[in-house]
Each structure stands twice: as structure tokens, then as C-alpha cells.
Design a protein around this motif. Sequence first.
Motif, PDB file in Angstrom:
ATOM      1  N   MET A  32       0.282  -8.806 -11.708  1.00  0.00           N
ATOM      2  CA  MET A  32       0.454  -8.209 -10.415  1.00  0.00           C
ATOM      3  C   MET A  32       1.648  -7.257 -10.492  1.00  0.00           C
ATOM      4  O   MET A  32       2.751  -7.653 -10.846  1.00  0.00           O
ATOM      5  N   LEU A  33       1.412  -6.004 -10.160  1.00  0.00           N
ATOM      6  CA  LEU A  33       2.480  -5.007 -10.197  1.00  0.00           C
ATOM      7  C   LEU A  33       3.391  -5.101  -8.978  1.00  0.00           C
ATOM      8  O   LEU A  33       4.601  -5.039  -9.095  1.00  0.00           O
ATOM      9  N   ILE A  34       2.754  -5.210  -7.809  1.00  0.00           N
ATOM     10  CA  ILE A  34       3.529  -5.224  -6.572  1.00  0.00           C
ATOM     11  C   ILE A  34       2.981  -6.285  -5.628  1.00  0.00           C
ATOM     12  O   ILE A  34       1.849  -6.748  -5.768  1.00  0.00           O
ATOM     13  N   SER A  35       3.808  -6.642  -4.664  1.00  0.00           N
ATOM     14  CA  SER A  35       3.348  -7.447  -3.529  1.00  0.00           C
ATOM     15  C   SER A  35       3.925  -6.784  -2.296  1.00  0.00           C
ATOM     16  O   SER A  35       4.806  -5.919  -2.392  1.00  0.00           O
ATOM     17  N   HIS A  36       3.406  -7.169  -1.146  1.00  0.00           N
ATOM     18  CA  HIS A  36       3.885  -6.535   0.071  1.00  0.00           C
ATOM     19  C   HIS A  36       3.829  -7.496   1.240  1.00  0.00           C
ATOM     20  O   HIS A  36       3.126  -8.511   1.215  1.00  0.00           O
ATOM     21  N   ALA A  37       4.591  -7.140   2.264  1.00  0.00           N
ATOM     22  CA  ALA A  37       4.562  -7.849   3.546  1.00  0.00           C
ATOM     23  C   ALA A  37       4.746  -6.786   4.616  1.00  0.00           C
ATOM     24  O   ALA A  37       5.429  -5.781   4.413  1.00  0.00           O
ATOM     25  N   VAL A  38       4.112  -7.018   5.739  1.00  0.00           N
ATOM     26  CA  VAL A  38       4.197  -6.061   6.838  1.00  0.00           C
ATOM     27  C   VAL A  38       4.858  -6.742   8.021  1.00  0.00           C
ATOM     28  O   VAL A  38       4.428  -7.801   8.459  1.00  0.00           O
ATOM     29  N   GLY A  39       5.931  -6.119   8.493  1.00  0.00           N
ATOM     30  CA  GLY A  39       6.613  -6.588   9.692  1.00  0.00           C
ATOM     31  C   GLY A  39       6.366  -5.590  10.804  1.00  0.00           C
ATOM     32  O   GLY A  39       5.512  -4.711  10.691  1.00  0.00           O
ATOM     33  N   THR A  40       7.128  -5.696  11.861  1.00  0.00           N
ATOM     34  CA  THR A  40       6.995  -4.771  12.971  1.00  0.00           C
ATOM     35  C   THR A  40       7.414  -3.379  12.507  1.00  0.00           C
ATOM     36  O   THR A  40       8.592  -3.108  12.325  1.00  0.00           O
ATOM     37  N   ASP A  41       6.457  -2.518  12.274  1.00  0.00           N
ATOM     38  CA  ASP A  41       6.677  -1.131  11.854  1.00  0.00           C
ATOM     39  C   ASP A  41       7.391  -0.990  10.511  1.00  0.00           C
ATOM     40  O   ASP A  41       7.894   0.083  10.196  1.00  0.00           O
ATOM     41  N   VAL A  42       7.488  -2.050   9.710  1.00  0.00           N
ATOM     42  CA  VAL A  42       8.138  -1.974   8.397  1.00  0.00           C
ATOM     43  C   VAL A  42       7.199  -2.545   7.336  1.00  0.00           C
ATOM     44  O   VAL A  42       6.664  -3.642   7.492  1.00  0.00           O
ATOM     45  N   LEU A  43       7.016  -1.784   6.295  1.00  0.00           N
ATOM     46  CA  LEU A  43       6.248  -2.234   5.133  1.00  0.00           C
ATOM     47  C   LEU A  43       7.245  -2.566   4.036  1.00  0.00           C
ATOM     48  O   LEU A  43       8.013  -1.701   3.607  1.00  0.00           O
ATOM     49  N   HIS A  44       7.268  -3.815   3.602  1.00  0.00           N
ATOM     50  CA  HIS A  44       8.144  -4.256   2.510  1.00  0.00           C
ATOM     51  C   HIS A  44       7.295  -4.351   1.247  1.00  0.00           C
ATOM     52  O   HIS A  44       6.297  -5.081   1.220  1.00  0.00           O
ATOM     53  N   VAL A  45       7.697  -3.622   0.223  1.00  0.00           N
ATOM     54  CA  VAL A  45       6.989  -3.625  -1.059  1.00  0.00           C
ATOM     55  C   VAL A  45       7.954  -4.139  -2.123  1.00  0.00           C
ATOM     56  O   VAL A  45       9.098  -3.702  -2.184  1.00  0.00           O
ATOM     57  N   THR A  46       7.482  -5.043  -2.951  1.00  0.00           N
ATOM     58  CA  THR A  46       8.291  -5.569  -4.047  1.00  0.00           C
ATOM     59  C   THR A  46       7.643  -5.187  -5.366  1.00  0.00           C
ATOM     60  O   THR A  46       6.465  -5.488  -5.592  1.00  0.00           O
ATOM     61  N   LEU A  47       8.413  -4.497  -6.216  1.00  0.00           N
ATOM     62  CA  LEU A  47       7.980  -4.258  -7.595  1.00  0.00           C
ATOM     63  C   LEU A  47       8.422  -5.462  -8.410  1.00  0.00           C
ATOM     64  O   LEU A  47       9.608  -5.777  -8.438  1.00  0.00           O
ATOM     65  N   HIS A  48       7.490  -6.136  -9.052  1.00  0.00           N
ATOM     66  CA  HIS A  48       7.821  -7.369  -9.762  1.00  0.00           C
ATOM     67  C   HIS A  48       8.454  -7.144 -11.122  1.00  0.00           C
ATOM     68  O   HIS A  48       9.127  -8.034 -11.644  1.00  0.00           O
ATOM     69  N   HIS A  49       8.245  -5.974 -11.705  1.00  0.00           N
ATOM     70  CA  HIS A  49       8.891  -5.629 -12.972  1.00  0.00           C
ATOM     71  C   HIS A  49       8.922  -4.121 -13.089  1.00  0.00           C
ATOM     72  O   HIS A  49       8.191  -3.409 -12.400  1.00  0.00           O
ATOM     73  N   ASP A  50       9.801  -3.634 -13.952  1.00  0.00           N
ATOM     74  CA  ASP A  50       9.871  -2.197 -14.165  1.00  0.00           C
ATOM     75  C   ASP A  50       8.539  -1.686 -14.694  1.00  0.00           C
ATOM     76  O   ASP A  50       7.827  -2.379 -15.427  1.00  0.00           O
ATOM     77  N   LEU A  51       8.235  -0.460 -14.321  1.00  0.00           N
ATOM     78  CA  LEU A  51       6.974   0.158 -14.718  1.00  0.00           C
ATOM     79  C   LEU A  51       7.133   0.892 -16.037  1.00  0.00           C
ATOM     80  O   LEU A  51       8.237   1.241 -16.439  1.00  0.00           O
ATOM     81  N   ASP A  52       5.986   1.124 -16.683  1.00  0.00           N
ATOM     82  CA  ASP A  52       5.956   1.973 -17.866  1.00  0.00           C
ATOM     83  C   ASP A  52       4.828   2.976 -17.670  1.00  0.00           C
ATOM     84  O   ASP A  52       4.187   2.998 -16.613  1.00  0.00           O
ATOM     85  N   VAL A  53       4.593   3.822 -18.651  1.00  0.00           N
ATOM     86  CA  VAL A  53       3.600   4.884 -18.474  1.00  0.00           C
ATOM     87  C   VAL A  53       2.184   4.342 -18.283  1.00  0.00           C
ATOM     88  O   VAL A  53       1.332   5.040 -17.741  1.00  0.00           O
ATOM     89  N   THR A  54       1.925   3.118 -18.690  1.00  0.00           N
ATOM     90  CA  THR A  54       0.566   2.576 -18.554  1.00  0.00           C
ATOM     91  C   THR A  54       0.272   2.057 -17.155  1.00  0.00           C
ATOM     92  O   THR A  54      -0.893   1.917 -16.782  1.00  0.00           O
ATOM     93  N   ASN A  55       1.301   1.754 -16.357  1.00  0.00           N
ATOM     94  CA  ASN A  55       1.034   1.203 -15.026  1.00  0.00           C
ATOM     95  C   ASN A  55       1.731   1.959 -13.893  1.00  0.00           C
ATOM     96  O   ASN A  55       1.608   1.583 -12.749  1.00  0.00           O
ATOM     97  N   ARG A  56       2.421   3.053 -14.225  1.00  0.00           N
ATOM     98  CA  ARG A  56       3.128   3.846 -13.221  1.00  0.00           C
ATOM     99  C   ARG A  56       2.179   4.388 -12.158  1.00  0.00           C
ATOM    100  O   ARG A  56       2.422   4.250 -10.957  1.00  0.00           O
ATOM    101  N   ALA A  57       1.088   5.016 -12.559  1.00  0.00           N
ATOM    102  CA  ALA A  57       0.153   5.619 -11.611  1.00  0.00           C
ATOM    103  C   ALA A  57      -0.503   4.557 -10.730  1.00  0.00           C
ATOM    104  O   ALA A  57      -0.681   4.767  -9.529  1.00  0.00           O
ATOM    105  N   ALA A  58      -0.850   3.420 -11.315  1.00  0.00           N
ATOM    106  CA  ALA A  58      -1.486   2.354 -10.535  1.00  0.00           C
ATOM    107  C   ALA A  58      -0.553   1.851  -9.438  1.00  0.00           C
ATOM    108  O   ALA A  58      -0.976   1.654  -8.297  1.00  0.00           O
ATOM    109  N   ALA A  59       0.716   1.666  -9.765  1.00  0.00           N
ATOM    110  CA  ALA A  59       1.674   1.202  -8.756  1.00  0.00           C
ATOM    111  C   ALA A  59       1.857   2.242  -7.662  1.00  0.00           C
ATOM    112  O   ALA A  59       1.887   1.906  -6.473  1.00  0.00           O
ATOM    113  N   ALA A  60       1.967   3.510  -8.051  1.00  0.00           N
ATOM    114  CA  ALA A  60       2.125   4.578  -7.055  1.00  0.00           C
ATOM    115  C   ALA A  60       0.913   4.636  -6.126  1.00  0.00           C
ATOM    116  O   ALA A  60       1.066   4.803  -4.907  1.00  0.00           O
TER     117      ALA A  60
END
Length: 93
Positions: free
Chosen positions: A1-29
Motif C-alpha cells: 500500500m503506497l498511501i492511506s487517507h482519511a477525510v474530515g470536515t473539508d480536509v483530506l489527510h493523506v499518508t505516504l507509508h514510505h518514500d517513493l521511487d521511480v517505479t511507484n511515483r506516478a501511481a501515488a500521484a
Amino acid sequence: MLISHAVGTDVLHVTLHHDLDVTNRAAAALQIQALVQAHRPARVVIELPAADPTPATLSALARAHRMCASLGITLSLGGASPRTHRLLDANSA
């Protein structure tokens, strides 16, 4: 899993679980983009796994920053060093 998220009142919280590399950068974006488009928050907060991210992570963050700016959405970083904030600002201009 690259990222997880939670949605609050008008706020989207995104967590990157590890640094990205060229193989997963586009997928995370693309995942972040899809979340922003689906939830249309007023603010996005991205939590980083390291204070100084890899160039690939910084690239994905710059892409998210540009997209949010174009939609009038504020993006902020959690866990980032002042250097990372400066790099993001420089790469998003």
C-alpha cells in the motif's frame, strides 16, 4: 500500500507509508489526484515518512501541489523539514 487517507470536515489527510521511487511515483500521484477529485476538500494534508523525501517523493508532492493550487485547494505537509518545504515551493513554481 503506497498511501492511506482519511477525510474530515473539508480536509483530506493523506499518508505516504514510505518514500517513493521511480517505479511507484506516478501511481501515488494518481491516487492523490483521484482522492482530491473525489472528495473536493478545502485542504489537503500529506504526511511524509521522512523529513527529507527522495527525489521521486518530492516529484509526486510537486505534482499534487500544482494540482491543488490549480483547484484553489491548500496543500500542507506533515513531518517535512524546512528544507523540504523550500524544495516543494521551488519545484511547484
